[in-house]
Enzyme design. Structure first.
Site, PDB file in Angstrom:
ATOM      1  N   HIS A  57       0.833  -1.212   0.000  1.00 16.17           N
ATOM      2  CA  HIS A  57       0.000   0.000   0.000  1.00 16.17           C
ATOM      3  C   HIS A  57       0.862   1.254   0.000  1.00 16.17           C
ATOM      4  O   HIS A  57       1.561   1.529   0.978  1.00 16.17           O
ATOM      5  CB  HIS A  57      -0.926  -0.013   1.212  1.00 16.17           C
ATOM      6  CG  HIS A  57      -1.974   1.070   1.178  1.00 16.17           C
ATOM      7  ND1 HIS A  57      -3.015   1.059   0.271  1.00 16.17           N
ATOM      8  CD2 HIS A  57      -2.153   2.188   1.922  1.00 16.17           C
ATOM      9  CE1 HIS A  57      -3.784   2.116   0.466  1.00 16.17           C
ATOM     10  NE2 HIS A  57      -3.281   2.825   1.464  1.00 16.17           N
ATOM     11  N   GLN A  62       2.910  11.171  -1.201  1.00 17.98           N
ATOM     12  CA  GLN A  62       2.895  11.628   0.185  1.00 17.98           C
ATOM     13  C   GLN A  62       4.287  11.604   0.825  1.00 17.98           C
ATOM     14  O   GLN A  62       4.521  12.258   1.838  1.00 17.98           O
ATOM     15  CB  GLN A  62       1.893  10.816   1.013  1.00 17.98           C
ATOM     16  CG  GLN A  62       0.451  11.130   0.592  1.00 17.98           C
ATOM     17  CD  GLN A  62      -0.608  10.289   1.282  1.00 17.98           C
ATOM     18  OE1 GLN A  62      -0.329   9.612   2.264  1.00 17.98           O
ATOM     19  NE2 GLN A  62      -1.834  10.340   0.770  1.00 17.98           N
ATOM     20  N   ARG A  83      -5.102  15.362   6.768  1.00 14.29           N
ATOM     21  CA  ARG A  83      -5.611  15.246   5.403  1.00 14.29           C
ATOM     22  C   ARG A  83      -5.748  16.617   4.739  1.00 14.29           C
ATOM     23  O   ARG A  83      -5.509  16.751   3.532  1.00 14.29           O
ATOM     24  CB  ARG A  83      -6.956  14.493   5.402  1.00 14.29           C
ATOM     25  CG  ARG A  83      -7.332  14.038   4.013  1.00 14.29           C
ATOM     26  CD  ARG A  83      -8.606  13.220   4.014  1.00 14.29           C
ATOM     27  NE  ARG A  83      -9.797  14.058   4.152  1.00 14.29           N
ATOM     28  CZ  ARG A  83     -11.019  13.655   3.800  1.00 14.29           C
ATOM     29  NH1 ARG A  83     -11.214  12.437   3.322  1.00 14.29           N
ATOM     30  NH2 ARG A  83     -12.046  14.461   3.953  1.00 14.29           N
ATOM     31  N   TYR A 122      -4.570   7.977  -6.674  1.00 12.90           N
ATOM     32  CA  TYR A 122      -5.847   8.666  -6.890  1.00 12.90           C
ATOM     33  C   TYR A 122      -5.695  10.095  -7.380  1.00 12.90           C
ATOM     34  O   TYR A 122      -6.676  10.775  -7.640  1.00 12.90           O
ATOM     35  CB  TYR A 122      -6.718   8.625  -5.622  1.00 12.90           C
ATOM     36  CG  TYR A 122      -6.072   9.180  -4.373  1.00 12.90           C
ATOM     37  CD1 TYR A 122      -6.166  10.528  -4.061  1.00 12.90           C
ATOM     38  CD2 TYR A 122      -5.388   8.346  -3.497  1.00 12.90           C
ATOM     39  CE1 TYR A 122      -5.600  11.035  -2.910  1.00 12.90           C
ATOM     40  CE2 TYR A 122      -4.816   8.842  -2.341  1.00 12.90           C
ATOM     41  CZ  TYR A 122      -4.927  10.185  -2.051  1.00 12.90           C
ATOM     42  OH  TYR A 122      -4.346  10.683  -0.911  1.00 12.90           O
ATOM     43  N   HIS A 208     -11.758   3.714  -3.343  1.00  9.75           N
ATOM     44  CA  HIS A 208     -10.920   4.326  -2.302  1.00  9.75           C
ATOM     45  C   HIS A 208     -11.302   3.913  -0.892  1.00  9.75           C
ATOM     46  O   HIS A 208     -10.447   3.556  -0.075  1.00  9.75           O
ATOM     47  CB  HIS A 208     -10.970   5.861  -2.415  1.00  9.75           C
ATOM     48  CG  HIS A 208     -10.161   6.569  -1.375  1.00  9.75           C
ATOM     49  ND1 HIS A 208     -10.633   6.860  -0.113  1.00  9.75           N
ATOM     50  CD2 HIS A 208      -8.883   7.037  -1.397  1.00  9.75           C
ATOM     51  CE1 HIS A 208      -9.688   7.468   0.588  1.00  9.75           C
ATOM     52  NE2 HIS A 208      -8.614   7.591  -0.176  1.00  9.75           N
ATOM     53  N   ARG A 211     -16.388   5.591   2.136  1.00 11.28           N
ATOM     54  CA  ARG A 211     -16.781   7.011   2.108  1.00 11.28           C
ATOM     55  C   ARG A 211     -16.828   7.520   0.678  1.00 11.28           C
ATOM     56  O   ARG A 211     -17.698   8.299   0.304  1.00 11.28           O
ATOM     57  CB  ARG A 211     -15.760   7.857   2.889  1.00 11.28           C
ATOM     58  CG  ARG A 211     -15.777   7.642   4.378  1.00 11.28           C
ATOM     59  CD  ARG A 211     -14.657   8.450   5.040  1.00 11.28           C
ATOM     60  NE  ARG A 211     -13.408   7.712   5.122  1.00 11.28           N
ATOM     61  CZ  ARG A 211     -12.240   8.118   4.632  1.00 11.28           C
ATOM     62  NH1 ARG A 211     -12.125   9.275   4.021  1.00 11.28           N
ATOM     63  NH2 ARG A 211     -11.166   7.376   4.769  1.00 11.28           N
ATOM     64  N   GLU A 236     -10.510   2.786   9.276  1.00 10.96           N
ATOM     65  CA  GLU A 236      -9.226   3.273   9.768  1.00 10.96           C
ATOM     66  C   GLU A 236      -9.418   4.230  10.947  1.00 10.96           C
ATOM     67  O   GLU A 236      -8.605   4.273  11.856  1.00 10.96           O
ATOM     68  CB  GLU A 236      -8.491   3.989   8.623  1.00 10.96           C
ATOM     69  CG  GLU A 236      -7.128   4.530   8.996  1.00 10.96           C
ATOM     70  CD  GLU A 236      -6.459   5.270   7.849  1.00 10.96           C
ATOM     71  OE1 GLU A 236      -7.140   5.526   6.839  1.00 10.96           O
ATOM     72  OE2 GLU A 236      -5.269   5.596   7.978  1.00 10.96           O
ATOM     73  N   HIS A 270      -5.851  -1.242   6.346  1.00 10.10           N
ATOM     74  CA  HIS A 270      -6.012  -0.819   7.739  1.00 10.10           C
ATOM     75  C   HIS A 270      -6.942  -1.778   8.503  1.00 10.10           C
ATOM     76  O   HIS A 270      -6.486  -2.492   9.364  1.00 10.10           O
ATOM     77  CB  HIS A 270      -6.482   0.634   7.877  1.00 10.10           C
ATOM     78  CG  HIS A 270      -5.648   1.604   7.115  1.00 10.10           C
ATOM     79  ND1 HIS A 270      -4.298   1.714   7.307  1.00 10.10           N
ATOM     80  CD2 HIS A 270      -5.960   2.484   6.114  1.00 10.10           C
ATOM     81  CE1 HIS A 270      -3.793   2.634   6.482  1.00 10.10           C
ATOM     82  NE2 HIS A 270      -4.790   3.107   5.740  1.00 10.10           N
ATOM     83  N   ASP A 321       2.292   3.104   2.932  1.00  9.54           N
ATOM     84  CA  ASP A 321       1.193   4.047   2.856  1.00  9.54           C
ATOM     85  C   ASP A 321       1.619   5.507   2.657  1.00  9.54           C
ATOM     86  O   ASP A 321       1.960   5.914   1.558  1.00  9.54           O
ATOM     87  CB  ASP A 321       0.325   3.854   4.117  1.00  9.54           C
ATOM     88  CG  ASP A 321      -1.005   4.580   4.061  1.00  9.54           C
ATOM     89  OD1 ASP A 321      -1.223   5.352   3.121  1.00  9.54           O
ATOM     90  OD2 ASP A 321      -1.848   4.382   4.955  1.00  9.54           O
TER      91      ASP A 321
END
Ligand code: NGQ
Ligand code: ZN
Length: 457
Positions: A57, A62, A83, A122, A208, A211, A236, A270, A321
């Site tokens: 993952h 990031q 975020r 994404y 994703h 949500r 998560e 997660h 991640d």
């Protein structure tokens, strides 16, 4: 042309074995394996060798913001305030930047001992939210990075449509991610097209989260996975569990397990917050729990119920991640340490008489291979020659043999004990350094200078 290897000592599926010879075919697959063999003159000779592990993952971009959200804000900082910073950061990234950062991340992964990456990507569109001329431009850039670094990739183009449960419209900050199922189908097709340029690649799909994708959306896009893996973030954060319960009457893992055909192809990333029935049924499904211990700690997610999940026969793999650090040893160590700290015990995640390092390493290799859909994680005929050589002369490993090498590496070491890494029989790390580190880090530095020029905390 084929290459042959001689491994002085290798971790094979049934244990540590001395004097292993491998024949590797032109496509990077191990075609023959023999034990108790002397090296031959043309063999590539390696010392202590482990199978390569997949990092299941990754959101490569990031990495470039690691450390930029460690200043306390006016209220209580959380996953959600992190975020906001992350959204502000990604707004600055164009395809060149994404490629430069992805290559740097892949170099760091290889040097840490990861030979495959599941890239859950994404950031699809231009800054104003319109698609690139090629809607798969960003997938192409990840592929180009992998061509440079030599890491094996599983592309997981992300389906992102809503900002929350009950189809809440996506926010402005999410405009570079959003697709409807038709646009997503084009995106996956373009990702498949670009993937064809790589030797060691798979393509899967990634709704994703519950949500960002409704159950009906997931049903609509599922056929696009073909034989590939299906990854989703789930459970998560507590706020997400509560929002799911409000919207559906069920907890997220329960909701997904009851409404989608979750099986060995799936990876639930997660899965931090589960009730007993969810733990049992996720384990029974054969899906992989995609654990990202360092990111989960960094973001304040909570602790995965590892003891109960493993006792139920659950499978897991490791992802880095958000890449707050890229360190295979540290990920597995933190997975175990989280349990030690809460239970006030030691060697919690292994079985009686079994090395904790060996137990966690074996499980994460297997789970990583399954979740990325790649023939890796095992030194065996028919698997890819993904080989991680440890530096047995490093002080951390001095005098260690067998499983105590793994225990000492994972609990006392880091990437510095990785001497060489081969992916599909090709040398990608030598003397602890990626063969393209210099070129990649020069480009990364230039990219970061631009991105960071007017960044304010
Ligand atoms: C992501 N990362 O997609 O990068 C997410 C944050 C979200 C993690 N969940 C965004 N660790 O979940 O909405
Ligand atoms: Zn993630």
């Amino acid at each position: 042309m084929s290459t042959d290897f001689h491994l002085a000592c290798a971790l094979l599926p049934d244990g540590w074995t001395d004097n292993v010879r491998l024949c590797v075919g032109p496509d990077g697959t191990i075609t023959a394996l023999a034990t108790r063999e002397d090296p031959r003159p043309d063999d590539t000779r390696l010392g202590t060798v482990l199978p390569g592990m997949a990092n299941l993952h990754s959101h490569a971009f990031q990495r470039a913001m690691a450390g930029l959200s460690e200043r306390r804000g006016p209220g209580t900082d959380s996953f959600w305030s992190w975020r906001d910073v992350m959204y502000r950061f990604l707004d600055r990234l164009d395809p060149d930047a994404v490629e430069a950062i992805a290559a740097m991340v892949q170099v760091e992964m290889l040097e840490a001992g990861f030979t495959t990456v599941g890239e859950f990507h994404y950031l699809h569109h231009t800054p104003d939210g319109s698609p690139h001329d090629d809607p798969g431009e960003m997938a192409a850039r990840i592929c180009t990075a992998a061509e440079t670094t030599g890491i094996a990739v599983t592309l997981l183009p992300v389906f992102y449509r809503w900002s929350g449960f009950n189809m809440a419209p996506a926010t402005l900050g999410q405009r570079r991610f959003v697709c409807d199922p038709d646009q997503y189908s084009t995106l996956v097709e373009r990702a498949r097209h670009h993937a064809r340029s790589l030797p060691h690649v798979r393509v899967g799909i990634a709704p994703h989260s519950l949500r960002a994708a409704s159950i009906d959306d997931i049903t609509a896009i599922l056929p696009l996975a073909e034989e590939g893996p299906v990854h989703i973030h789930i459970a998560e954060q507590i706020a997400e569990v509560e929002a799911c319960r409000d919207a559906t009457g069920h907890r997220p893992v329960r909701w997904l397990l009851d409404r989608q055909p979750v099986d060995e192809r799936w990876c639930l990333v997660h899965a931090t917050h589960m009730a007993a029935d969810e733990i049992r049924d996720l384990a029974a499904s054969g899906a992989v729990a995609g654990l990202c211990p360092l990111t989960e700690a960094s973001l304040g997610d909570g602790l995965f119920p590892a003891v109960d999940f493993l006792a139920a026969g659950g499978r897991f793999g490791i992802g880095s991640d958000s890449h707050i650090r890229i360190d295979l040893a540290e990920e597995l160590r933190l997975l175990e340490y989280g349990q030690r700290l809460t239970r006030r015990e030691r060697n919690v995640l292994s079985a009686p008489g079994v090395s904790t390092g060996r137990h966690l390493f074996d499980a994460a290799c297997e789970g990583g291979a399954q979740a990325t859909g790649q023939p890796t994680g095992r030194i065996a005929v028919g698997h890819r020659a993904d080989l991680v050589e440890l530096d047995e002369r490093h002080p951390v490993l001095t005098g260690r043999t067998g499983d105590s090498r793994l225990d000492s590496w994972l609990f006392a070491g880091d990437g510095r004990q990785v001497r060489s890494v081969h992916v599909g029989g090709m040398a990608r790390v030598m003397d602890g350094q990626s063969t393209c580190r210099e070129m990649v880090s020069r480009r990364y530095e230039k990219t970061l200078q631009t991105i960071m020029a007017d960044w304010t905390a």
